[in-house]
Design a protein around this motif. Structure first.
Motif, mmCIF file in Angstrom:
data_model
loop_
_atom_site.group_PDB
_atom_site.id
_atom_site.type_symbol
_atom_site.label_atom_id
_atom_site.label_comp_id
_atom_site.label_asym_id
_atom_site.label_seq_id
_atom_site.Cartn_x
_atom_site.Cartn_y
_atom_site.Cartn_z
ATOM 1 N N ASN A 81 0.679 -1.482 -0.607
ATOM 2 C CA ASN A 81 -0.202 0.249 -0.481
ATOM 3 C C ASN A 81 0.453 1.477 0.012
ATOM 4 N N THR A 82 -0.025 1.884 -0.331
ATOM 5 C CA THR A 82 0.899 3.321 0.174
ATOM 6 C C THR A 82 0.372 4.691 1.036
ATOM 7 N N PRO A 85 -1.293 7.261 3.381
ATOM 8 C CA PRO A 85 -2.802 7.410 2.902
ATOM 9 C C PRO A 85 -2.804 9.083 3.071
ATOM 10 N N GLU A 86 -3.655 9.682 2.027
ATOM 11 C CA GLU A 86 -3.667 11.218 1.216
ATOM 12 C C GLU A 86 -5.217 10.942 2.613
ATOM 13 N N PHE A 117 -7.403 -2.876 5.470
ATOM 14 C CA PHE A 117 -7.259 -1.725 5.476
ATOM 15 C C PHE A 117 -6.058 -1.336 3.865
ATOM 16 N N GLU A 118 -5.948 -2.858 3.214
ATOM 17 C CA GLU A 118 -6.110 -2.967 1.646
ATOM 18 C C GLU A 118 -6.846 -2.561 0.413
ATOM 19 N N TRP A 171 -9.058 -0.114 1.951
ATOM 20 C CA TRP A 171 -9.402 1.516 2.127
ATOM 21 C C TRP A 171 -8.391 2.023 1.622
ATOM 22 N N ASN A 172 -7.476 1.247 1.954
ATOM 23 C CA ASN A 172 -6.374 2.109 1.307
ATOM 24 C C ASN A 172 -6.287 2.438 -0.276
ATOM 25 N N TYR A 173 -6.662 1.426 -1.338
ATOM 26 C CA TYR A 173 -7.252 1.159 -2.682
ATOM 27 C C TYR A 173 -8.352 2.394 -2.685
ATOM 28 N N ASN A 193 -8.897 4.941 -0.726
ATOM 29 C CA ASN A 193 -8.559 6.285 -0.134
ATOM 30 C C ASN A 193 -6.880 6.801 -1.466
ATOM 31 N N GLN A 194 -6.238 5.935 -2.418
ATOM 32 C CA GLN A 194 -5.679 6.092 -2.968
ATOM 33 C C GLN A 194 -6.320 6.523 -3.826
#
Length: 185
Positions: free
Chosen positions: A77-78, A80-81, A147-148, A150-152, A154-155
């Motif tokens: 993941n990257t 978060p924004e 979380f994986e 959510w991160n997608y 969020n990106q």
């Protein structure tokens, strides 16, 4: 192993395994609606893992083998924004034909969140250390999978994180002080 479990353990296990089947089936229903290759990869990886984890639990319970809990290895993941950037309004779809990547990802996220709670709560009822640990790890796995997703989201701007003014954030964080260690005798 089944005879070595209490009634409450069997009932909790039934709930967890049924929930896992429902999650796998739910994710399979989502698959035709996915357009984004990144989300499809996450979905396929998670269906595969959930199926493997389910089989591992069933084999352990049926005494076919004593298994270790399997940890989930999420896709990288990257960062978060934070902040709101013109969030799109949400409303229910009029039909399943309108389901899009945001709907799929949001459904996946909700499934993992509720499964994590169910599995961790169930683990608190188990005396058998193997099954207790397996359920704890499964709850952690749900957390990692959520979380994986959510991160997608969020990106892609599908799940934005509102923030507070820095002064409000600092005031709230700094309202806690260190505790003194108790003198135990």
């Amino acid at each position: 192993m089944a005879a070595e479990l209490g009634a409450h353990e069997i009932m909790q296990l039934h709930e967890v395994l049924t929930d896992t089947i429902d999650g796998i089936n739910q994710f399979q229903l989502y698959r035709p609606h996915v357009q984004d290759p990144q989300l499809r990869s996450i979905l396929d990886n998670q269906i595969s893992f959930m199926t493997q984890e389910y089989n591992n639990m069933v084999q352990t319970v049926q005494q076919q083998r004593k298994s270790e809990a399997i940890p989930y290895r999420r896709i990288k993941n990257t960062a978060p924004e934070y902040g709101l950037k013109n969030p799109a309004p949400n409303a229910p779809n009029l039909s399943a034909d309108e389901m899009d990547d945001r709907d799929v990802a949001s459904g996946m996220l909700g499934c993992h969140k509720s499964s994590a709670i169910l599995k961790m709560t169930a683990s608190l009822e188990f005396a058998d250390p193997t099954l207790r640990r397996m359920l704890q790890q499964s709850a952690i796995n749900c957390s990692e999978q959520s979380f994986e997703v959510w991160n997608y989201m969020n990106q892609k701007g599908m799940y934005q994180v509102p923030t507070m003014k820095q002064m409000t954030t600092s005031t709230m964080i700094n309202s806690f002080g260190m505790a003194q260690m108790p003198q135990l005798s």
